[in-house]
Design an enzyme around this catalytic site. Sequence first.
Site, mmCIF file in Angstrom:
data_model
loop_
_atom_site.group_PDB
_atom_site.id
_atom_site.type_symbol
_atom_site.label_atom_id
_atom_site.label_comp_id
_atom_site.label_asym_id
_atom_site.label_seq_id
_atom_site.Cartn_x
_atom_site.Cartn_y
_atom_site.Cartn_z
ATOM 1 N N TYR A 143 -27.707 -20.626 0.423
ATOM 2 C CA TYR A 143 -27.852 -19.954 1.662
ATOM 3 C C TYR A 143 -26.926 -19.151 2.079
ATOM 4 C CZ TYR A 143 -30.065 -18.309 6.184
ATOM 5 O OH TYR A 143 -30.318 -17.470 7.146
ATOM 6 N N ASP A 238 -18.651 -20.429 1.071
ATOM 7 C CA ASP A 238 -19.282 -20.499 2.295
ATOM 8 C C ASP A 238 -19.443 -21.937 2.634
ATOM 9 O OD1 ASP A 238 -21.074 -20.358 4.249
ATOM 10 O OD2 ASP A 238 -22.703 -19.403 3.200
ATOM 11 N N LYS A 271 -21.263 -23.350 12.363
ATOM 12 C CA LYS A 271 -21.726 -24.578 12.827
ATOM 13 C C LYS A 271 -20.670 -25.503 13.608
ATOM 14 C CE LYS A 271 -25.935 -24.149 9.883
ATOM 15 N NZ LYS A 271 -25.887 -23.655 8.518
HETATM 16 C C1 LIG Z 1 -26.287 -22.157 8.369
HETATM 17 C C2 LIG Z 1 -25.549 -21.498 7.268
HETATM 18 C C3 LIG Z 1 -25.459 -19.848 7.241
HETATM 19 C C4 LIG Z 1 -26.018 -19.078 8.413
HETATM 20 O O1 LIG Z 1 -25.582 -19.607 9.481
HETATM 21 P P1 LIG Z 1 -26.159 -18.978 10.907
HETATM 22 O O2 LIG Z 1 -25.340 -19.373 12.156
HETATM 23 O O3 LIG Z 1 -27.512 -19.879 10.948
HETATM 24 O O4 LIG Z 1 -26.587 -17.478 10.869
HETATM 25 C C5 LIG Z 1 -24.715 -19.507 6.084
HETATM 26 N N1 LIG Z 1 -24.379 -20.104 5.068
HETATM 27 C C6 LIG Z 1 -24.698 -21.478 5.127
HETATM 28 C C7 LIG Z 1 -24.100 -22.335 3.958
HETATM 29 C C8 LIG Z 1 -25.340 -22.269 6.298
HETATM 30 O O5 LIG Z 1 -25.419 -23.566 6.053
#
Ligand SMILES: *Cc1c(COP(=O)(O)O)cnc(C)c1O
Length: 431
Positions: A143, A238, A271
């Site tokens: 994701y 990511d 995060k």
């Molecule tokens: C949480 C997450 C996102 C999205 O971040 P948001 O702050 O919720 O928009 C994107 N990539 C990864 C791997 C994530 O865990």
Amino acid sequence: MTDHNQTLFDRARQVIPGGVNSPVRAFRAVGGTPRFVKRAQGAYFWDANDKRYIDYIGSWGPMILGHGHPAVLQAVQKAALDGFSFGAPTEREILLVEALIKLMPSMDMVRLVSSGTEAGMSALRLARGATGRSKIIKFEGCYHGHADALLVKAGSGLATFGNPTSAGVPPEVVQHTLVLEYNNITQLEEAFSLHGKELACVMIEPIAGNMNFVRASVPFMKRCRELCTQHGALLIFDEVMTGCRVALGSAQSVYAKSIPGFEPDVTVLGKVIGGGMPLAAFGGKRAVMEQLAPLGPVYQAGTLSGNPVATACGLATLQEISRPGFFDSLSSKTRSLVDGLTQAAQKAGVPFSADCEGGMFGFFLLPELPQNYAKVMTSDSPKFNKLFHGLLDRGVYIAPALYEAGFVSGSHTAQDIADTVTAAAEVFASL
Ligand SMILES: *Cc1c(COP(=O)(O)O)cnc(C)c1O
């Protein structure tokens, strides 16, 4: 006795779609009533009925120090007194970016934004702008936020591109997104031989936390790096979830231990680096980052980007987790949780496998760790739901879906871990 969670949920559903502002909070996968949080401190939060839970979500990762850490609280309070937002630059943005570059030397420059979605979407635009190419590779089960081009599932073959996973995403918008199986080297090689010259980037969660916890194997990661370099595509890590969570230097530092000189071209963060405030970032080599406006032709902007209160929160968080011994202690706590759960499951004869890195863990009701999304989805979902509710009843809050990772914080004590394992042992025995 009135269930105040239920009362709030009923009220919320009248005015907020599904009663929540992010779908997984609604407990749709596991059933039951979402817990409305009243307050949190350290490793715990309390719901609307004043019931206490040991928190293994930590806001889905950001709360690596636990809730209400005094140093972070003080930094946020001080920053708030100086102003909430200016729409003009501040020194704290430089300090935060310098701190991130020090932790992840793969980046020469960083741009701050407000959410992981925004960071991932911007990194993708940057990769396309910098390479002048349109096609991208992502992997099933990863994701990267909810930008249109990334809400895609695999098409029927390697020559065909993906299908949207959300209504409202026109097929034309995902026609350049190729979705491959995670950890499948053969598919990756085929995709590069078919489309190599047109590929702007490969985007990957190095340790995929959005299909619970699945590591990219070292040979697979090595091949991702080689093929990107060979074909002039950018490797985008990511690390929104793994950044400063699996190690101080993030997942890239974990892979660099096995692959000498390993670096991604672009890193996406969120995060933990915001410590619980809306803050995210993307960064990379100077030549790539200088393609961004106002220096280059790739447009990207944000009213609240580099917000002064959020940067104070992130900086204080990074300072605390950079203290000597913090990550060793966090890692051994997480390891003891995973070992304890594994032993409890074995004793009860429940098929179980688990893995962890730093302060992030995942477990499966499967005898072996899965290597890709299809395998993750063979996990026993009714059994997981029983486990989830059994733990919840016993005051342990894990993610309400079997495809989500878990998080331990610096505030969790050995007693919290022991209590969690005891609760799990009881539930395992009843499965
Ligand atoms: C949480 C997450 C996102 C999205 O971040 P948001 O702050 O919720 O928009 C994107 N990539 C990864 C791997 C994530 O865990």
